[in-house]
Every structure is written in C-alpha cells, then in structure tokens.
Design a protein around this motif. Structure first.
Motif, PDB file in Angstrom:
ATOM      1  N   ARG A 244      37.842  41.741  48.551  1.00  0.00           N
ATOM      2  CA  ARG A 244      37.631  43.046  47.894  1.00  0.00           C
ATOM      3  C   ARG A 244      38.957  43.744  47.605  1.00  0.00           C
ATOM      4  O   ARG A 244      39.078  44.449  46.598  1.00  0.00           O
ATOM      5  CB  ARG A 244      36.725  43.921  48.757  1.00  0.00           C
ATOM      6  CG  ARG A 244      35.243  43.548  48.661  1.00  0.00           C
ATOM      7  CD  ARG A 244      34.357  44.566  49.342  1.00  0.00           C
ATOM      8  NE  ARG A 244      34.378  44.408  50.784  1.00  0.00           N
ATOM      9  CZ  ARG A 244      33.530  43.644  51.468  1.00  0.00           C
ATOM     10  NH1 ARG A 244      32.590  42.961  50.814  1.00  0.00           N
ATOM     11  NH2 ARG A 244      33.593  43.552  52.773  1.00  0.00           N
ATOM     12  N   LYS A 245      39.943  43.553  48.477  1.00  0.00           N
ATOM     13  CA  LYS A 245      41.240  44.216  48.284  1.00  0.00           C
ATOM     14  C   LYS A 245      41.973  43.726  47.044  1.00  0.00           C
ATOM     15  O   LYS A 245      42.796  44.451  46.483  1.00  0.00           O
ATOM     16  CB  LYS A 245      42.114  44.006  49.520  1.00  0.00           C
ATOM     17  CG  LYS A 245      41.690  44.827  50.728  1.00  0.00           C
ATOM     18  CD  LYS A 245      42.640  44.615  51.893  1.00  0.00           C
ATOM     19  CE  LYS A 245      42.220  45.463  53.091  1.00  0.00           C
ATOM     20  NZ  LYS A 245      43.139  45.274  54.258  1.00  0.00           N
ATOM     21  N   VAL A 246      41.713  42.482  46.654  1.00  0.00           N
ATOM     22  CA  VAL A 246      42.410  41.952  45.471  1.00  0.00           C
ATOM     23  C   VAL A 246      41.511  41.973  44.235  1.00  0.00           C
ATOM     24  O   VAL A 246      41.891  41.442  43.191  1.00  0.00           O
ATOM     25  CB  VAL A 246      42.922  40.516  45.718  1.00  0.00           C
ATOM     26  CG1 VAL A 246      43.921  40.500  46.850  1.00  0.00           C
ATOM     27  CG2 VAL A 246      41.780  39.545  45.991  1.00  0.00           C
ATOM     28  N   THR A 247      40.329  42.589  44.364  1.00  0.00           N
ATOM     29  CA  THR A 247      39.395  42.641  43.238  1.00  0.00           C
ATOM     30  C   THR A 247      39.350  44.056  42.682  1.00  0.00           C
ATOM     31  O   THR A 247      38.563  44.902  43.126  1.00  0.00           O
ATOM     32  CB  THR A 247      37.983  42.187  43.675  1.00  0.00           C
ATOM     33  OG1 THR A 247      38.072  40.913  44.311  1.00  0.00           O
ATOM     34  CG2 THR A 247      37.054  42.082  42.476  1.00  0.00           C
ATOM     35  N   SER A 248      40.216  44.324  41.722  1.00  0.00           N
ATOM     36  CA  SER A 248      40.265  45.650  41.104  1.00  0.00           C
ATOM     37  C   SER A 248      39.067  45.831  40.174  1.00  0.00           C
ATOM     38  O   SER A 248      38.650  44.876  39.500  1.00  0.00           O
ATOM     39  CB  SER A 248      41.559  45.814  40.299  1.00  0.00           C
ATOM     40  OG  SER A 248      42.683  45.621  41.130  1.00  0.00           O
ATOM     41  N   PRO A 249      38.504  47.049  40.131  1.00  0.00           N
ATOM     42  CA  PRO A 249      37.369  47.302  39.232  1.00  0.00           C
ATOM     43  C   PRO A 249      37.711  46.949  37.785  1.00  0.00           C
ATOM     44  O   PRO A 249      38.774  47.346  37.272  1.00  0.00           O
ATOM     45  CB  PRO A 249      37.115  48.806  39.400  1.00  0.00           C
ATOM     46  CG  PRO A 249      37.667  49.124  40.759  1.00  0.00           C
ATOM     47  CD  PRO A 249      38.858  48.229  40.933  1.00  0.00           C
ATOM     48  N   ASN A 250      36.846  46.167  37.157  1.00  0.00           N
ATOM     49  CA  ASN A 250      37.006  45.766  35.760  1.00  0.00           C
ATOM     50  C   ASN A 250      38.262  44.935  35.506  1.00  0.00           C
ATOM     51  O   ASN A 250      38.711  44.813  34.358  1.00  0.00           O
ATOM     52  CB  ASN A 250      37.014  46.992  34.834  1.00  0.00           C
ATOM     53  CG  ASN A 250      35.718  47.770  34.921  1.00  0.00           C
ATOM     54  OD1 ASN A 250      34.639  47.178  34.923  1.00  0.00           O
ATOM     55  ND2 ASN A 250      35.826  49.096  35.033  1.00  0.00           N
ATOM     56  N   GLY A 251      38.823  44.380  36.581  1.00  0.00           N
ATOM     57  CA  GLY A 251      40.036  43.582  36.427  1.00  0.00           C
ATOM     58  C   GLY A 251      39.753  42.101  36.268  1.00  0.00           C
ATOM     59  O   GLY A 251      38.607  41.651  36.148  1.00  0.00           O
ATOM     60  N   THR A 252      40.827  41.316  36.293  1.00  0.00           N
ATOM     61  CA  THR A 252      40.707  39.875  36.072  1.00  0.00           C
ATOM     62  C   THR A 252      39.950  39.184  37.200  1.00  0.00           C
ATOM     63  O   THR A 252      39.124  38.298  36.954  1.00  0.00           O
ATOM     64  CB  THR A 252      42.104  39.247  35.948  1.00  0.00           C
ATOM     65  OG1 THR A 252      42.844  39.493  37.152  1.00  0.00           O
ATOM     66  CG2 THR A 252      42.860  39.829  34.758  1.00  0.00           C
ATOM     67  N   GLN A 254      37.716  40.506  39.260  1.00  0.00           N
ATOM     68  CA  GLN A 254      36.300  40.844  39.206  1.00  0.00           C
ATOM     69  C   GLN A 254      35.599  40.002  38.147  1.00  0.00           C
ATOM     70  O   GLN A 254      34.480  39.502  38.373  1.00  0.00           O
ATOM     71  CB  GLN A 254      36.103  42.329  38.888  1.00  0.00           C
ATOM     72  CG  GLN A 254      34.620  42.712  38.815  1.00  0.00           C
ATOM     73  CD  GLN A 254      34.400  44.205  38.625  1.00  0.00           C
ATOM     74  OE1 GLN A 254      35.175  45.019  39.113  1.00  0.00           O
ATOM     75  NE2 GLN A 254      33.344  44.562  37.905  1.00  0.00           N
ATOM     76  N   ALA A 255      36.242  39.798  37.008  1.00  0.00           N
ATOM     77  CA  ALA A 255      35.642  38.987  35.949  1.00  0.00           C
ATOM     78  C   ALA A 255      35.408  37.560  36.437  1.00  0.00           C
ATOM     79  O   ALA A 255      34.371  36.949  36.167  1.00  0.00           O
ATOM     80  CB  ALA A 255      36.534  38.987  34.714  1.00  0.00           C
ATOM     81  N   ALA A 256      36.376  37.034  37.183  1.00  0.00           N
ATOM     82  CA  ALA A 256      36.249  35.672  37.707  1.00  0.00           C
ATOM     83  C   ALA A 256      35.153  35.580  38.755  1.00  0.00           C
ATOM     84  O   ALA A 256      34.331  34.648  38.745  1.00  0.00           O
ATOM     85  CB  ALA A 256      37.581  35.222  38.293  1.00  0.00           C
ATOM     86  N   ILE A 257      35.114  36.566  39.675  1.00  0.00           N
ATOM     87  CA  ILE A 257      34.098  36.556  40.730  1.00  0.00           C
ATOM     88  C   ILE A 257      32.704  36.684  40.137  1.00  0.00           C
ATOM     89  O   ILE A 257      31.753  36.013  40.569  1.00  0.00           O
ATOM     90  CB  ILE A 257      34.364  37.697  41.743  1.00  0.00           C
ATOM     91  CG1 ILE A 257      35.681  37.474  42.493  1.00  0.00           C
ATOM     92  CG2 ILE A 257      33.193  37.813  42.728  1.00  0.00           C
ATOM     93  CD1 ILE A 257      35.697  36.248  43.374  1.00  0.00           C
TER      94      ILE A 257
END
Length: 293
Positions: A244-252, A254-257
């Motif tokens: 979660r710490k490396v998953t920015s909202p609407n970021g790259t 998150q798109a991959a996850i």
C-alpha cells in the motif's frame, strides 16, 4: 549412541556418522551447509544412491565425503550411521526404506526430506517405532537461505531435536510445526521458490517485449525481488502494508495491481499453494500404499 556432549550441540555433531540415502540437490545442499559451518568433517559423511556412480564420484570429489562404490559398502555405511537422511525420490522411497529394516537400531535417527512421506508410513516401512525427524526444506537451502519446516516423532529426544535444528539452520531458517501442517509448508515454502521464479520469468519477458534488453530486464527484476524480500525482513512490516505504501492513488502501481486483480492473481496463488499441499498428501498416500502392499 551419544548425540551430544554436555558442552553443547555442536560439540556432539562432530563425532557422528551421517549417511545420505539419496544424492540429489537437497542432499547436496545439506551436506554443503553443515560442512561450510564446520559442524562435521567430510569423512564422517557418506552419500549413497541406487545406481548413479558418476553422481557419487562428483560429490566425493567436490566435498571430500565418502561415496561407497558397491552394494556391500553402501549397506555398511548405512548400518554404522548415527543419522540417516532419507533423500531419495518419492517413487523410490518405499522400496529403499524397507532395505533399512535390518540396518537401523533404536538409536538411529532418521531424517526425511521427502515430500508427503509421513512419520507413520516410515515406521510402517521400518516395522518399528523410531526417532524420526520429518522435514520439508526448499532449494534455496543450496545457498544457505532455505526455509525448512520440521516435525518430530514421539521417540525423538530433546537432544535429537536440537541436533536436527542445528543441521537445518546450517542451510537457512527452521520452523517447528505439527506434522499435519508439513503439507502446507510444502505448498508455501517447499514449492515456493518456483512461484517466485515464475513471477520473475513474467517480469523479464514483459521488460524485454516492451523494449528492454534481456540483460537489463533480468538485472532489474532480480534486484527488485531481492530488494522487496529484504524490505519485508528489515522492516518486519506486513507485505500488504508495504504494498500500500508504494501504491499511489491513480498511479502506475495501482494500475498494475488492478490488472493483477482482474486476473485473480492473489486467488491464483492461494489455489496454487492449496494444490501443492494436496499433491504432497497424494504423494504420501502413494508411498503409504506401497508400504502396505
């Protein structure tokens, strides 16, 4: 047989005779680990297999261990061993263990690294209760970074438990679990390195297809997996929290996850581990049928 002296675990190992019944990669990993740690001298270790004499010669030259050349010498090594490691292929286990019936004594410690092979089945094959250590290591033991689940029969003494843990700590981390859970250990960590390699295959392929050189894709993938594992270990944080710490909202990320979720990535891992655990149980059932046939 005296496994340990009063001065501690490691002082007792050096006087033992260890025999590996099976000469595959896992047997080699354990041999290398205990020799690298200086727990025992090479001439106190024998390695035996059914017919691949070239493999035995290879191990003898590489590590200085004993590799008896003929059947009579092999049986003698097993007869005089304090600790016998069952490291043969599952399909060969029943017939091989039956050979030990007249060779082992009540003092012999049996250590199994065979997936699915239960303590009860080993005792059935040997026709007697024994001190048995059932383990499930993985191939990372080859470089001293293994993960090994361990269970014990009722006959195993406190000293023998310490001995077994010392041996497998020479090739990585150990975890004591109830025997029924060893099939789960097989699914999680025994087969686990292959899941990580499979993920890495996909990452390297994607990098190459999207324009990276093979070398760059491989180096970046290897370092990413290595760094992620170290982060979990160093911070002691839950992997989900680190994700979660490396998953920015609407970021790259998150798109991959989200794409992984669309393909049921997490559930696929759960199903894969469940299937591996069930397959371990199936292999054990096959050996048990051979034991009673």
């Amino acid at each position: 047989m005296t496994l340990l002296s009063s001065s501690g675990v490691q002082s007792g190992i050096g006087s033992l005779q260890l025999s590996f019944f099976g000469a595959g990669s896992m047997a080699e990993a354990i041999v290398r680990g205990i020799l690298d740690r200086g727990l025992i001298e090479p001439d106190h270790i024998s390695v035996i297999n059914r017919q691949n004499s070239a493999r035995l010669e290879e191990l003898a030259q590489r590590y200085g261990v004993q590799a008896p050349p003929d059947e009579e010498a092999k049986l003698a090594m097993l007869r005089h061993a304090d600790v016998i490691f069952l490291a043969m292929k599952p399909k060969d286990a029943a017939a091989a263990i039956k050979q030990l019936r007249q060779l082992v004594t009540a003092d012999t410690l049996i250590v199994s690294v065979i997936a699915g092979l239960s303590i009860r089945t080993i005792e059935t094959l040997l026709e007697q209760p024994m001190a048995i250590v059932r383990t499930m290591p993985n191939t990372s033991s080859t470089i001293g970074l293994g993960a090994t689940g361990i269970s014990f029969s009722e006959s195993v003494t406190t000293e023998q438990r310490k001995l077994a843990e010392t041996i497998f700590q020479a090739v990585g981390l150990t975890s004591i679990v109830e025997e029924p859970l060893l099939d789960v250990v097989t699914g999680v960590s025994g087969s686990g390195p292959a899941y990580v390699y499979y993920l890495m295959e996909g990452m390297i392929t994607a990098g190459r297809q999207l324009g990276l050189t093979e070398e760059a894709a491989r180096e970046l993938t290897v370092q990413t997996v290595l760094g992620a594992a170290h982060m979990v270990q160093a911070t002691n944080e839950n992997p989900a929290d680190l994700r979660r710490k490396v998953t920015s909202p609407n970021g790259t990320t998150q798109a991959a996850i989200e794409t992984l979720d669309e393909h049921n990535f997490s559930q696929a891992i759960v199903h894969a581990i469940d299937r591996a655990a069930k397959r371990a149980a199936e292999l054990g059932a096959d050996i048990e049928r051979n034991a009673t046939s």
